[in-house]
Motif scaffolding. Structure first.
Motif, PDB file in Angstrom:
ATOM      1  N   VAL A  79       0.841  -1.205   0.000  1.00  0.00           N
ATOM      2  CA  VAL A  79       0.000   0.000   0.000  1.00  0.00           C
ATOM      3  C   VAL A  79       0.877   1.256   0.000  1.00  0.00           C
ATOM      4  O   VAL A  79       0.635   2.206  -0.758  1.00  0.00           O
ATOM      5  N   TYR A  92      -0.627   5.203  -2.115  1.00  0.00           N
ATOM      6  CA  TYR A  92      -1.971   5.467  -1.593  1.00  0.00           C
ATOM      7  C   TYR A  92      -1.886   6.047  -0.181  1.00  0.00           C
ATOM      8  O   TYR A  92      -1.190   5.513   0.678  1.00  0.00           O
ATOM      9  N   PHE A 108     -10.261   3.175  -3.064  1.00  0.00           N
ATOM     10  CA  PHE A 108      -9.340   2.039  -3.013  1.00  0.00           C
ATOM     11  C   PHE A 108     -10.148   0.753  -3.174  1.00  0.00           C
ATOM     12  O   PHE A 108     -11.167   0.570  -2.502  1.00  0.00           O
ATOM     13  N   ALA A 143      -4.729  -0.798   4.283  1.00  0.00           N
ATOM     14  CA  ALA A 143      -5.028   0.429   3.540  1.00  0.00           C
ATOM     15  C   ALA A 143      -5.886   1.379   4.369  1.00  0.00           C
ATOM     16  O   ALA A 143      -5.652   2.597   4.390  1.00  0.00           O
ATOM     17  N   ILE A 170     -13.333   2.509   0.458  1.00  0.00           N
ATOM     18  CA  ILE A 170     -12.396   1.388   0.490  1.00  0.00           C
ATOM     19  C   ILE A 170     -13.237   0.123   0.366  1.00  0.00           C
ATOM     20  O   ILE A 170     -14.068  -0.157   1.235  1.00  0.00           O
ATOM     21  N   THR A 189      -9.096   6.104  -8.703  1.00  0.00           N
ATOM     22  CA  THR A 189      -9.161   4.934  -7.838  1.00  0.00           C
ATOM     23  C   THR A 189      -7.842   4.172  -7.858  1.00  0.00           C
ATOM     24  O   THR A 189      -7.241   3.993  -8.924  1.00  0.00           O
ATOM     25  N   THR A 190      -7.388   3.760  -6.699  1.00  0.00           N
ATOM     26  CA  THR A 190      -6.243   2.851  -6.598  1.00  0.00           C
ATOM     27  C   THR A 190      -6.777   1.434  -6.465  1.00  0.00           C
ATOM     28  O   THR A 190      -7.608   1.160  -5.593  1.00  0.00           O
TER      29      THR A 190
END
Length: 393
Positions: free
Chosen positions: A186, A191, A197, A211, A258, A302-303
């Motif tokens: 992460v 991030y 996420f 995260a 998330i 977005t990750t």
């Protein structure tokens, strides 16, 4: 008044620079990167803080003696020259951990642990006609012996159990990812909680939990039951709770989503159990979804970060599996930065996308690559999604 002393934080291969950055951000002094380790200086309070807050450290060691050593008998003799009364007494339980990388020692680490244990026990027996007992599970003092070439460093282990054992994970799937590695991934991805996420193959939820703790600046080991330093004679409980409260006051609240997906209902249940244990249910949503049938439903950047099955865990068609990863990302996840870790370098050729970054890492004994794909919208797609060639790998 507390004085600064040298400490060593051990870590996983490839995470040394990440750990060094963590230490600097916490306020460590004289930070020096080694092999799977980072040395630094700080006081007793900082040792407590390092154990509580570091996400990519395996354990925090406090060196007490270094010396040249040439064989097992020399090690035994040098260990008996240490003033062990400063650290323990005949009623103290202890354990020994050892790492050996030296041509002078043909025996394994376990034998070195036994030899070191005998040296310390005999030290007290000769002086007091009584020896301290060994307790491998819950010792009062845990000692670490590290032999590298001609030098031996003896340290006190302030952590006890490995710091990857955060205390929140009670339910796991097959081959769950190590918490320290998950946190490292992460952090390597960049991030920080400033975007959405997604872990599309979330398993028991470890990456999601790490995260969320990063996004909300929650100390990594806030859920731990104990640290080894709590049994030390100089343990300062008031100082420890002052440090803990100070770290908790720096927590923030991320307002981005998330989310985790998994096609197995059992994985979703396990992930939710672990998320609840970590007190993070309000920040993470886990859904029974097959990633290959999904599309991006959240707006904005977005990750995406995941640990797909690979190596011995993958009992399906590798070429088809990785091709489906690439196809799903291309058609369903625009405006995303995608990261995943794999030990199957050949499989990466079948993703059909060009990596923008590759970072060598280890997952247990497996050589891995942590790879990044940048998914664009509109006219950039054709330009940026040229297939990888063999030369790229």
């Amino acid at each position: 008044m507390n004085h600064d002393f040298k400490m060593v934080a051990t870590t996983l291969f490839g995470l040394e620079e990440v750990l060094a950055t963590e230490l600097k951000n916490l306020g460590a002094q004289k930070v020096t990167i080694g092999v799977r380790s980072v040395s630094f200086f700080g006081d007793k309070g900082f040792m407590y803080k390092a154990n509580l807050a570091l996400r990519t450290a395996i354990r925090i060691l406090k060196p007490i003696k270094s010396f040249k050593v040439f064989d097992e008998d020399d090690l035994y003799k040098k260990l008996q020259e240490i003033n062990w009364e400063r650290i323990m007494n005949v009623d103290t339980t202890f354990s020994i951990g050892a790492v050996v990388n030296s041509k002078h020692f043909t025996t394994n680490s376990h034998y070195i642990s036994l030899k070191s244990k005998d040296a310390i026990a005999d030290y007290f027996r000769h002086k007091y006609h009584k020896r301290p007992n060994v307790d491998t599970k819950h010792p009062d003092v845990k000692i670490h012996v590290h032999i590298q070439k001609d030098y031996c460093t003896v340290s006190l282990d302030s952590s006890g159990m490995s710091l990857h054992k955060r205390g929140y994970r009670t339910a796991t799937n097959i081959a769950p990812i190590n918490e320290v590695l998950a946190a490292g991934l992460v952090l390597l991805s960049g991030y920080t909680g400033d975007c959405n996420f997604i872990d599309p193959m979330c398993g028991s939820g470890t990456i999601l939990i790490e995260a969320a703790m990063i996004a909300n600046n929650i100390p990594a080991n806030i859920n731990r039951v104990e640290f080894a330093f709590e049994k030390w004679e100089d343990y300062d409980e008031d100082l420890f709770y002052t440090i803990q409260d100070s770290l908790l006051k720096k927590a923030k609240e991320s307002h981005f989503k998330i989310m985790g997906f998994d096609k197995a209902p059992s994985a979703v249940r396990k992930a939710n159990d672990n998320i609840k244990n970590a007190n993070l249910s309000e920040f993470i949503g886990v859904h029974h979804v097959n990633f290959f049938n999904s599309v991006k439903e959240v707006f904005g950047k977005t990750t995406i970060l995941f640990n797909p099955p690979y190596g011995e865990r993958l009992s399906i068609d590798v070429k088809e599996f990785y091709k489906k990863i690439g196809d799903t990302l291309k058609h369903g996840y625009p405006d995303s930065t995608v990261w995943f870790i794999t030990s199957d370098m050949e499989a990466l050729k079948h993703v059909g996308l060009r990596t923008s970054k590759r970072i060598p890492l280890k997952n247990a004994d497996l050589d891995c690559r942590f790879v990044r794909y940048d998914m664009y919208e509109g006219s950039k797609k054709a330009k940026k999604r040229a297939p990888e060639t063999k030369e790229d790998l």
